[in-house]
Write a protein that holds these residues in place. Structure first.
Motif, short mmCIF file in Angstrom:
data_model
loop_
_atom_site.label_atom_id
_atom_site.label_comp_id
_atom_site.label_asym_id
_atom_site.label_seq_id
_atom_site.Cartn_x
_atom_site.Cartn_y
_atom_site.Cartn_z
N THR A 18 0.85 -1.18 0.00
CA THR A 18 0.00 0.00 0.00
C THR A 18 0.89 1.24 0.00
N ALA A 19 0.29 2.39 -0.26
CA ALA A 19 1.05 3.63 -0.28
C ALA A 19 1.72 3.91 1.05
N ASP A 20 1.00 3.63 2.13
CA ASP A 20 1.56 3.79 3.48
C ASP A 20 2.79 2.93 3.69
N GLU A 21 2.68 1.70 3.23
CA GLU A 21 3.78 0.76 3.41
C GLU A 21 5.00 1.16 2.60
N VAL A 22 4.76 1.67 1.41
CA VAL A 22 5.86 2.14 0.58
C VAL A 22 6.56 3.31 1.26
N GLU A 23 5.74 4.20 1.81
CA GLU A 23 6.30 5.35 2.52
C GLU A 23 7.18 4.91 3.69
N ARG A 24 6.67 3.96 4.43
CA ARG A 24 7.42 3.44 5.58
C ARG A 24 8.72 2.77 5.13
N ALA A 25 8.64 1.99 4.07
CA ALA A 25 9.83 1.30 3.55
C ALA A 25 10.89 2.31 3.10
N GLY A 26 10.41 3.40 2.52
CA GLY A 26 11.34 4.42 2.02
C GLY A 26 12.22 5.00 3.11
N ARG A 27 11.70 5.04 4.33
CA ARG A 27 12.48 5.60 5.43
C ARG A 27 13.57 4.64 5.90
N GLY A 28 13.44 3.37 5.52
CA GLY A 28 14.41 2.39 6.01
C GLY A 28 15.40 1.91 4.96
N VAL A 29 15.34 2.53 3.79
CA VAL A 29 16.19 2.04 2.71
C VAL A 29 17.34 3.01 2.45
N SER A 30 18.47 2.47 2.08
CA SER A 30 19.62 3.31 1.73
C SER A 30 20.33 2.68 0.54
N GLU A 31 21.27 3.41 0.03
CA GLU A 31 21.96 2.94 -1.16
C GLU A 31 23.42 2.67 -0.87
N ARG A 32 23.98 1.73 -1.59
CA ARG A 32 25.39 1.41 -1.41
C ARG A 32 26.00 0.98 -2.73
N LEU A 33 27.21 1.45 -2.95
CA LEU A 33 27.91 1.09 -4.18
C LEU A 33 29.04 0.12 -3.87
N VAL A 34 29.15 -0.90 -4.69
CA VAL A 34 30.24 -1.87 -4.53
C VAL A 34 30.93 -2.00 -5.87
N SER A 35 32.24 -1.84 -5.86
CA SER A 35 32.95 -1.91 -7.14
C SER A 35 33.32 -3.35 -7.48
N LYS A 36 33.61 -3.55 -8.71
CA LYS A 36 33.89 -4.87 -9.25
C LYS A 36 34.95 -5.60 -8.43
N GLY A 37 34.67 -6.82 -8.07
CA GLY A 37 35.62 -7.63 -7.33
C GLY A 37 35.54 -7.47 -5.83
N ALA A 38 34.80 -6.46 -5.36
CA ALA A 38 34.71 -6.22 -3.91
C ALA A 38 33.63 -7.09 -3.29
N TYR A 39 33.84 -7.42 -2.04
CA TYR A 39 32.88 -8.25 -1.31
C TYR A 39 31.90 -7.38 -0.53
N LEU A 40 30.62 -7.70 -0.65
CA LEU A 40 29.61 -7.02 0.15
C LEU A 40 29.62 -7.62 1.56
N CYS A 41 29.83 -8.91 1.63
CA CYS A 41 29.99 -9.56 2.92
C CYS A 41 30.67 -10.90 2.74
N HIS A 42 31.29 -11.37 3.82
CA HIS A 42 31.90 -12.68 3.80
C HIS A 42 31.09 -13.63 4.67
N ARG A 43 31.29 -14.88 4.47
CA ARG A 43 30.65 -15.88 5.31
C ARG A 43 31.04 -15.62 6.77
N GLY A 44 30.05 -15.60 7.64
CA GLY A 44 30.33 -15.34 9.05
C GLY A 44 30.10 -13.90 9.46
N ASP A 45 30.03 -13.01 8.48
CA ASP A 45 29.76 -11.60 8.78
C ASP A 45 28.30 -11.42 9.21
#
Length: 224
Positions: A18-45
């Motif tokens: 719903t529109a309300d839910e989208v609004e709420r989700a928008g407050r909890g989202v952020s952006e992140r850039l990862v370059s080629k070959g880089a790890y976003l996370c490793h096992r155990g992180d």
DNA sequence: TCATTAAATTGTT
DNA sequence: AACAATTTAATGA
């Protein structure tokens, strides 16, 4: 309204909110850039974010006890992953590496749980996604025994055309042979030869920087 | 719009 | 891993 809401609206699961839910989700989202070959996370992180690929390509993989590298899934633009680790509040069981420069949308844990508790649309999406993943993992267990490189290339490629995980994608994907090799765990040369043979067999069409699937069923069930 | 050049990707050894 | 061939993208006249 703002860039964050746009990030949410672009996500496939937002269609069922719903529109309300989208609004709420928008407050909890952020952006992140990862370059080629880089790890976003490793096992155990610990990584307390549900993650979506906005633009780019990542590989989810792990090393088995026998020391073999194994790819669980390739994730391209439009797909989200990591709901299992967020739900269970536990460390990641796999590595996530960017195969090319990639832009990610990150939904924080508390927002994820708010949607989980309050949005039926969100839950419908999660159930569908879990169900589809289960099928994919079952196929992966079987595929791990298949050592033939061509079959690995075929199966890894077929993941990108799952209609549930990637709703409105055609039969084309922009991916280089080098990236596909990294995904399937084979050299670029082998990826190249595999694609040529698969093309001769009429399963797909390989173009410059792009692959068009002609026979998806044959690709998914490929056994050599 | 076309020609030239650089960069990326593919094909082969 | 190295190298040649090919395709695309960028640049500027």
């Amino acid at each position: 309204m703002n860039a964050r809401n746009d990030l949410v609206r672009a996500a496939i699961w937002a269609r069922e909110l719903t529109a309300d839910e989208v609004e709420r989700a928008g407050r909890g989202v952020s952006e992140r850039l990862v370059s080629k070959g880089a790890y976003l996370c490793h096992r155990g992180d610990r990584l307390d974010y549900w993650t979506g690929v906005t633009d780019g390509l990542v590989k989810i993989s792990a090393i088995s006890r026998s020391g073999k590298a194994m790819t669980f899934a390739g994730v391209r633009s439009g797909a989200w992953f990591g709901e299992g680790s967020v739900l269970k509040d536990e460390e990641r069981k796999y590595d996530v590496v960017a195969l090319r420069d990639t832009r990610l949308a990150m939904l924080n844990r508390s927002t994820f749980f708010w949607l989980y508790e309050n949005s039926t649309g969100f839950n419908r999406f999660l159930v569908r996604q879990f169900n589809e993943r289960m099928g994919q993992f079952l196929a992966t267990i079987e595929y791990d025994r298949i050592l033939e490189p061509k079959a690995r290339v075929a199966r890894n490629l077929s993941w990108f055309f799952n209609p549930v995980l990637y709703p409105d994608t055609g039969s084309e994907i922009e991916i280089t042979q080098e990236e596909l090799g990294l995904l399937a765990g084979v050299s670029r040369q082998v990826a190249n030869r595999s694609l040529q043979e698969l093309e001769e067999e009429g399963v797909l069409r390989a173009e410059h920087g792009r692959i068009t699937v002609v026979n998806l069923k044959a690709l998914s069930d490929y056994e050599g």
